[in-house]
Design an enzyme around this catalytic site. Structure first.
Site, PDB file in Angstrom:
ATOM      1  N   LYS A  86      90.338  61.155   4.901  1.00  0.00           N
ATOM      2  CA  LYS A  86      89.415  60.024   5.053  1.00  0.00           C
ATOM      3  C   LYS A  86      88.506  59.926   3.831  1.00  0.00           C
ATOM      4  CE  LYS A  86      86.139  58.283   8.584  1.00  0.00           C
ATOM      5  NZ  LYS A  86      85.531  58.598   9.899  1.00  0.00           N
TER       6      LYS A  86
ATOM      7  N   SER B 106      85.940  55.012  13.436  1.00  0.00           N
ATOM      8  CA  SER B 106      85.952  54.643  12.043  1.00  0.00           C
ATOM      9  C   SER B 106      87.113  55.228  11.235  1.00  0.00           C
ATOM     10  CB  SER B 106      84.645  55.074  11.390  1.00  0.00           C
ATOM     11  OG  SER B 106      84.524  56.479  11.367  1.00  0.00           O
TER      12      SER B 106
ATOM     13  N   SER C  16      85.052  58.732  16.411  1.00  0.00           N
ATOM     14  CA  SER C  16      85.763  58.164  15.260  1.00  0.00           C
ATOM     15  C   SER C  16      87.091  58.816  14.896  1.00  0.00           C
ATOM     16  CB  SER C  16      84.862  58.165  14.033  1.00  0.00           C
ATOM     17  OG  SER C  16      83.964  57.088  14.096  1.00  0.00           O
TER      18      SER C  16
END
Lengths: 96, 511
Positions: B84, B159, B183
């Site tokens: 990420k 997210s 997330s």
């Protein structure tokens, strides 16, 4: 709970160092009011005699030995600075 | 051997072929994943930066070392992974999905990245995300949303939506995500992959761009539970550079003290997780999964988490306060976007550099949360909001402590709905926040929890990527398994059993 007003929003934006437009002021006043309205349900939570906690790790006073170790490379760190002179980060004047 | 399908392998499968049958090389595996990214990323926007040269170098190095030593450093050696874009890899751009860090070059490696590299993993890309991990759909990314591989008209969740979509679309063997209120687990659920949020403090947050420090945790997103375990074992462990990191002694002893595996498993079903707002189709899949738990010998009982109803409100006070504090560092002075460099800008003094930079370069949701957190922690309101929320956080944690005296694990849905359409929840922030209603309390209490694919529900995907979800009904639904602090391995063991029991049923991930 008191609703947030446009002047509250202006004050908060100033504290948060964010410049917001007139349109954003209106939007934030509405949106933040709705969110604050929602979170006000906490008023009914039975917290009498409950200690507040700021974290759940249970760790306290984490310290390390006061030993000098190599840190970051200065030139590499300065590479990201938007404005610099020699080994310094340059900023605009603070007072008028 | 058919090389073009190598990207579909799990870590376990890839590792076996790299190390046991030795019929593939890391270079071939990496090329296959890079090829998949090249083909699908224009459609999905899951990967923000492809680290092609770095990845090929790492793959060649892995193969070369193996040729010499005949030893792989770990099951991850030579295996392509994506990370990420809020975790730093020295010398590469790390944006956290924000315009304010558009050109920011990371100055050091996150501890998880160092651990991956030491294990020989090949990091092939940085994945898309909601700005500073604030969102549940990736629609808040400054670089455009990620699309769900099951249906590109729908969100992948967030997210860590880029990481979940990349894994689901076989752009890599596995990914790292971060989880502050759901997330990792919510996008894993919406993309039909496995997502695991470890116990707070077990995986170092050093080098993770902070959102809400008392809640943030890094964890794996993978194609199987086994893979999650492999990745988790590599990234976990004490780190002196993260002062909230737990000692290895604590991690081991606390886990052993749980003694979960010595007895018949008891599973709690909180009635609060099956109330209003839960989609009927999702409920059905979760109820079927609970039946499977009974079949593998678990005793299932209803429990109550009476303060669960306050979790979302508590989170939306505590998290923004921490966000406002953590994001204060982005001021246009030290790094990142700056109005100083804007030739058209008329900043006269320091404070104008701050305010104009932040106003131009932060997105709407970032500003909203900074404003909210600043308000609820400001003089005159801090008692009413922030201090009160910290007391309710203690209540929520107590609920779980009580529950885990009666049961070993808690099970329920990860998200109230399947993947929703773009724009469906962007008008009203509160509607979006409700996507995380079942995942948030876990972060407030610092617990480990996993999302495992449990089945499919809802309408047929309209536009899946090629090869995904053909001849199948509905969109993925994840089952949420929550355990007490330090029960990470026991959760993974239960999830593995469940995965095994599914035995090719519809919950199985279909590539």
């Amino acid at each position: 709970m008191a609703k947030i007003t446009k002047s509250d929003v202006e004050h908060v934006a100033q504290l948060a160092r964010i410049e917001i437009s007139e349109k954003e002021k209106e939007e934030f006043t509405q949106e933040l009011s709705a969110i604050l309205d929602y979170v006000s349900e906490l008023e009914s939570a039975p917290t009498e005699g409950i200690e507040q906690i700021s974290q759940i790790s249970g760790l306290e006073n984490v310290v390390r030995e006061d030993k000098i170790e190599p840190s970051f490379d200065r030139d590499l760190m300065l590479e990201n600075a938007p404005d610099k002179k020699d080994w310094f980060i340059k900023v605009k004047k603070i007072f008028e | 051997m058919v090389f073009m399908e190598l990207h579909k392998l799990t870590i376990k499968q890839a590792s076996e072929r790299l190390q046991k049958t030795q019929d593939i090389s890391s270079v071939e595996l990496t090329e296959s994943c890079l090829g998949q990214i090249e083909e699908l990323n224009p459609k999905l926007n899951a990967v923000l930066s492809v680290l092609k040269d770095e990845a090929m170098r790492a793959a060649e190095e892995s193969d070369k070392q193996y040729a010499i030593s005949h030893k792989r450093r770990s099951p991850l050696d030579g295996v392509p992974i994506v990370v990420k874009d809020n975790m730093m890899i020295k010398g590469t751009i790390t944006t956290a999905g924000s315009k304010i860090l558009e050109n920011f070059k990371a100055t050091y490696d996150a501890t998880v990245v160092s651990k991956l590299e030491k294990a020989g993993a090949v990091i092939i890309g940085k994945t898309n995300m909601d700005e500073f991990a604030m969102g549940s759909s990736t629609e808040n990314s400054a670089f455009g949303p990620t699309k769900n591989p099951h249906d590109i008209e729908r969100v992948p969740g967030g997210s860590s939506g880029g990481s979940a979509a990349a894994v689901a679309a076989d752009m890599c063997m596995a990914a790292l995500g971060s989880d502050t209120g759901g997330s990792i687990r919510q996008p894993a659920s919406l993309c039909g992959v496995v997502g695991f949020k470890p116990t707070y403090g077990v995986v170092s947050r050093y080098g993770l761009l902070a959102m809400a420090s008392s809640l943030d945790q890094i964890g794996p997103i993978t194609k199987s539970v086994e893979d999650t375990e492999i990745l988790y074992n590599i990234i976990k462990g004490y780190d002196p550079k993260d002062s909230t990191s737990k000692s290895n002694y604590d991690i081991k002893n606390n886990a052993a003290a749980l003694r979960i595996e010595d007895r018949k498993l008891k599973i709690g079903i909180p009635k609060e997780y099956f109330g209003e707002g839960l989609d009927g189709g999702v409920r059905k899949v979760i109820e079927e999964a609970i039946e499977k738990l009974k079949k593998i010998g678990a005793e299932v009982k209803e429990i109550s988490l009476p303060n669960q109803k306050y979790a979302l409100a508590t989170y939306y006070i505590i998290m923004p306060v921490e966000v406002a504090s953590n994001l204060a560092r982005y001021d246009g002075i030290k790094y990142g976007y700056s109005e100083i460099r804007n030739p058209k800008s008329e900043t006269r003094n320091l404070i104008e550099v701050y305010t104009k930079t932040r106003s131009v370069a932060f997105g709407k949701e970032a500003k909203r949360r900074i404003m909210l957190g600043t308000y609820t922690s400001s003089a005159g309101y801090v008692d009413q909001y922030y201090n009160k929320a910290q007391k309710v956080r203690a209540l929520i944690k107590k609920d779980f402590d009580e529950a885990f005296k009666q049961v070993d694990f808690i099970v329920g849905p990860v998200s109230p709905t399947v993947a929703f359409k773009f724009g469906e929840k962007t008008d009203n922030p509160l509607t979006m926040y409700l996507s995380d209603i079942y995942t948030i309390a876990v972060n407030l209490a610092g617990l480990p929890a996993i999302s495992v694919p449990a089945g499919f529900s809802g309408s047929n995907p309209k536009k899946p990527i090629p090869g995904m979800g053909s001849n199948r009904l509905g969109l993925p639904v994840g089952l949420h398994i929550i355990g007490p602090q330090f029960s990470d391995h026991q959760i993974l063991n239960l999830a593995k059993k469940l995965e095994g029991a599914r035995n090719g049923l519809q919950g199985e991930r279909v590539s």
